[in-house]
Design a protein around this motif. Sequence first.
Motif, short mmCIF file in Angstrom:
data_model
loop_
_atom_site.label_atom_id
_atom_site.label_comp_id
_atom_site.label_asym_id
_atom_site.label_seq_id
_atom_site.Cartn_x
_atom_site.Cartn_y
_atom_site.Cartn_z
N ALA A 1 10.16 9.07 -19.48
CA ALA A 1 10.03 8.67 -18.08
C ALA A 1 8.55 8.48 -17.76
N ALA A 2 8.28 8.03 -16.54
CA ALA A 2 6.89 7.89 -16.09
C ALA A 2 6.20 9.24 -16.11
N GLY A 3 4.88 9.24 -16.36
CA GLY A 3 4.11 10.48 -16.30
C GLY A 3 4.09 11.27 -17.59
N GLU A 4 4.65 10.68 -18.67
CA GLU A 4 4.68 11.41 -19.94
C GLU A 4 3.65 10.91 -20.94
N LYS A 5 2.70 10.10 -20.46
CA LYS A 5 1.58 9.61 -21.28
C LYS A 5 2.06 8.68 -22.39
N THR A 6 2.75 7.62 -21.99
CA THR A 6 3.17 6.61 -22.98
C THR A 6 2.95 5.21 -22.39
N MET A 7 3.34 4.22 -23.16
CA MET A 7 3.28 2.83 -22.69
C MET A 7 4.11 2.63 -21.41
N LEU A 8 5.07 3.51 -21.18
CA LEU A 8 5.88 3.38 -19.96
C LEU A 8 5.05 3.59 -18.70
N ASP A 9 3.92 4.29 -18.81
CA ASP A 9 3.05 4.48 -17.64
C ASP A 9 2.33 3.19 -17.25
N VAL A 10 2.40 2.19 -18.12
CA VAL A 10 1.96 0.84 -17.76
C VAL A 10 3.18 -0.01 -17.36
N LEU A 11 4.21 0.06 -18.17
CA LEU A 11 5.35 -0.85 -17.99
C LEU A 11 6.17 -0.56 -16.73
N ILE A 12 6.33 0.72 -16.38
CA ILE A 12 7.12 1.05 -15.18
C ILE A 12 6.44 0.54 -13.91
N PRO A 13 5.13 0.82 -13.69
CA PRO A 13 4.49 0.25 -12.48
C PRO A 13 4.47 -1.27 -12.47
N VAL A 14 4.33 -1.90 -13.64
CA VAL A 14 4.36 -3.37 -13.68
C VAL A 14 5.75 -3.87 -13.26
N ALA A 15 6.80 -3.21 -13.74
CA ALA A 15 8.17 -3.60 -13.35
C ALA A 15 8.35 -3.46 -11.84
N THR A 16 7.81 -2.39 -11.27
CA THR A 16 7.94 -2.17 -9.82
C THR A 16 7.21 -3.27 -9.05
N VAL A 17 5.99 -3.59 -9.47
CA VAL A 17 5.22 -4.65 -8.80
C VAL A 17 5.98 -5.99 -8.89
N LEU A 18 6.53 -6.26 -10.06
CA LEU A 18 7.29 -7.52 -10.23
C LEU A 18 8.46 -7.59 -9.25
N GLN A 19 9.20 -6.49 -9.16
CA GLN A 19 10.38 -6.47 -8.28
C GLN A 19 9.98 -6.61 -6.82
N GLU A 20 8.88 -5.94 -6.44
CA GLU A 20 8.52 -5.89 -5.01
C GLU A 20 7.71 -7.09 -4.55
N ASN A 21 7.10 -7.83 -5.49
CA ASN A 21 6.20 -8.92 -5.10
C ASN A 21 6.57 -10.26 -5.73
N ALA A 22 7.81 -10.38 -6.22
CA ALA A 22 8.18 -11.59 -6.97
C ALA A 22 7.87 -12.87 -6.20
N ALA A 23 7.97 -12.83 -4.89
CA ALA A 23 7.74 -14.05 -4.11
C ALA A 23 6.33 -14.15 -3.53
N GLU A 24 5.48 -13.18 -3.84
CA GLU A 24 4.14 -13.13 -3.22
C GLU A 24 3.13 -13.96 -4.02
N PRO A 25 2.21 -14.63 -3.34
CA PRO A 25 1.16 -15.38 -4.06
C PRO A 25 0.23 -14.47 -4.86
N GLU A 26 0.16 -13.20 -4.46
CA GLU A 26 -0.74 -12.24 -5.12
C GLU A 26 -0.09 -11.59 -6.35
N LEU A 27 1.11 -12.02 -6.70
CA LEU A 27 1.87 -11.33 -7.75
C LEU A 27 1.05 -11.10 -9.03
N LEU A 28 0.44 -12.14 -9.55
CA LEU A 28 -0.22 -12.02 -10.86
C LEU A 28 -1.41 -11.06 -10.81
N ILE A 29 -2.16 -11.11 -9.72
CA ILE A 29 -3.30 -10.19 -9.57
C ILE A 29 -2.78 -8.75 -9.51
N LYS A 30 -1.70 -8.54 -8.74
CA LYS A 30 -1.15 -7.19 -8.60
C LYS A 30 -0.61 -6.65 -9.93
#
Length: 207
Positions: free
Chosen positions: A123-152
């Motif tokens: 899970a998140a917080g266990e010091k693995t690649m998931l600590d990058v991939l989980i927040p990126v997945a969240t940003v993708l889901q929450e900002n899919a239609a936003e112009p700032e998506l790629l920067i975020k």
Amino acid sequence: MQITPLILEKIIQAANDIIEQNKEEVAELDRVIGDGDHVINIQRGLSVLTEQRAEISQLDWVAAWNKIGMICMSKIGGASGSLFGTLFVAMAKNAKGKEVDTLVFAEAFSAGVEAMESRGKSAAGEKTMLDVLIPVATVLQENAAEPELLIKIKQAAVLGMESTKDMLAIKGRASFLEERSIGHIDAGARSSQLMICAMVDVLQQEG
Ligand code: ADP
Ligand code: MG
């Protein structure tokens, strides 16, 4: 944003190049709290993907992700091979029968990351690649239609990677070090962040 799999040719090349440029750093990170093979593992997969990038880019998204997943599983090895393989195969499964736009991509990526969590029992917080991939997945889901998506996405990837430094490793080889794992960035988090940022750079250049 409607992007075709033709972009994969450049994206695979960019991932391969960024890891080549940073291979000493990633190897060192895995030497400190792992066994030192992480960069060799992912370079093995990336070199096969680079060889096959022209053919992969001619496939549809689902077939391309399945093929990438199979190459990750069979060529990378280590804990990361099965995890990256799981990501792409689960993305293909989730997107099957759908027309892939940014939102469908975001859903598929999130499903892929969830499949990695089950595969790695992590899970998140266990010091693995998931600590990058989980927040990126969240940003993708929450900002899919936003112009700032790629920067975020890039910001989330960098913050996630940096956040692993102060974490105690719970999963993977680094967990054997217990408290001594604190103070070092996780190699898989760094390689994931580098590849994500390089891929996003390609998308930004395509405009
Ligand atoms: P190995 O640990 O088998 O030598 P690699 O060196 O290729 O494999 O990959 C190590 C990376 O894999 C770690 O830095 C970490 O990010 C990730 N990792 C290891 N175990 C897990 C797990 N259970 N869940 C998520 N990620 C993991
Ligand atoms: Mg290793």
